[in-house]
Design a protein around this motif. Sequence first.
Motif, mmCIF file in Angstrom:
data_model
loop_
_atom_site.group_PDB
_atom_site.id
_atom_site.type_symbol
_atom_site.label_atom_id
_atom_site.label_comp_id
_atom_site.label_asym_id
_atom_site.label_seq_id
_atom_site.Cartn_x
_atom_site.Cartn_y
_atom_site.Cartn_z
ATOM 1 N N GLN A 40 0.855 -1.176 0.000
ATOM 2 C CA GLN A 40 0.000 0.000 0.000
ATOM 3 C C GLN A 40 0.891 1.226 0.000
ATOM 4 N N ALA A 41 0.354 2.298 -0.489
ATOM 5 C CA ALA A 41 1.152 3.514 -0.602
ATOM 6 C C ALA A 41 0.766 4.514 0.481
ATOM 7 N N SER A 54 -2.339 13.810 -4.550
ATOM 8 C CA SER A 54 -2.182 12.370 -4.324
ATOM 9 C C SER A 54 -0.726 11.954 -4.106
ATOM 10 N N ASN A 55 0.231 12.696 -4.654
ATOM 11 C CA ASN A 55 1.645 12.329 -4.485
ATOM 12 C C ASN A 55 2.491 13.434 -3.834
ATOM 13 N N SER A 70 5.045 4.574 -5.616
ATOM 14 C CA SER A 70 4.078 4.358 -4.542
ATOM 15 C C SER A 70 4.648 4.567 -3.142
ATOM 16 N N ASN A 71 5.858 4.105 -2.863
ATOM 17 C CA ASN A 71 6.403 4.224 -1.511
ATOM 18 C C ASN A 71 7.755 4.946 -1.453
ATOM 19 N N TYR A 111 6.147 11.875 -3.567
ATOM 20 C CA TYR A 111 6.254 10.440 -3.823
ATOM 21 C C TYR A 111 6.490 10.202 -5.314
#
Length: 172
Positions: free
Chosen positions: A24-25, A65-66, A104-105, A101
């Motif tokens: 999951q991110a 989102s990032n 994702s991570n 980001y």
Amino acid sequence: MKRLTLLAILFVSALMVSNHVNAQAPAGKKLLNIAFESGFPLGNAADVYKIVLGGSLQAEFPVKSNLSVTATAGYSTFTNSKIDGLEGSGFIPVKVGGKYYFASNFYGIGELGAAFYTGDGSSTTFVYAPGLGYSFPVADNKFVDVSARYEGHTGDFDRSFFGLRFAYSFGF
């Protein structure tokens, strides 16, 4: 320092294997983390001290989102003096910045702020801290975050250092 890094890698690996968590991110989540920090002094500070140790709290607020805005505060000390009779030099860093980001991570972080030095002859300096990190998922909305950064301190006595940060993050 090598032992500490190896222990952190083993700890993170064990957490990931034991929890069988789907990837999951952390991107786009409101997070709070508590961290242990270690590093080694650079520049003038390397002539006087051997290691930097400390801890910090960091809040992360998503903007996109990032992309997140961060706020960090803690306490660290330059310690293990190379000069007999000289004690450590403690400081309280307070920084704000951004975390982007890339995947994702995997992220890049940049922070600016001030370091308030404690003890005799205390002073305040400007601080800038760019770095890279990775958040390992360990449970729903919980992560082990490992990052490396350069932290530059301006002023009469350069107390810059290269540091590693090992944090436990959770949503709030």
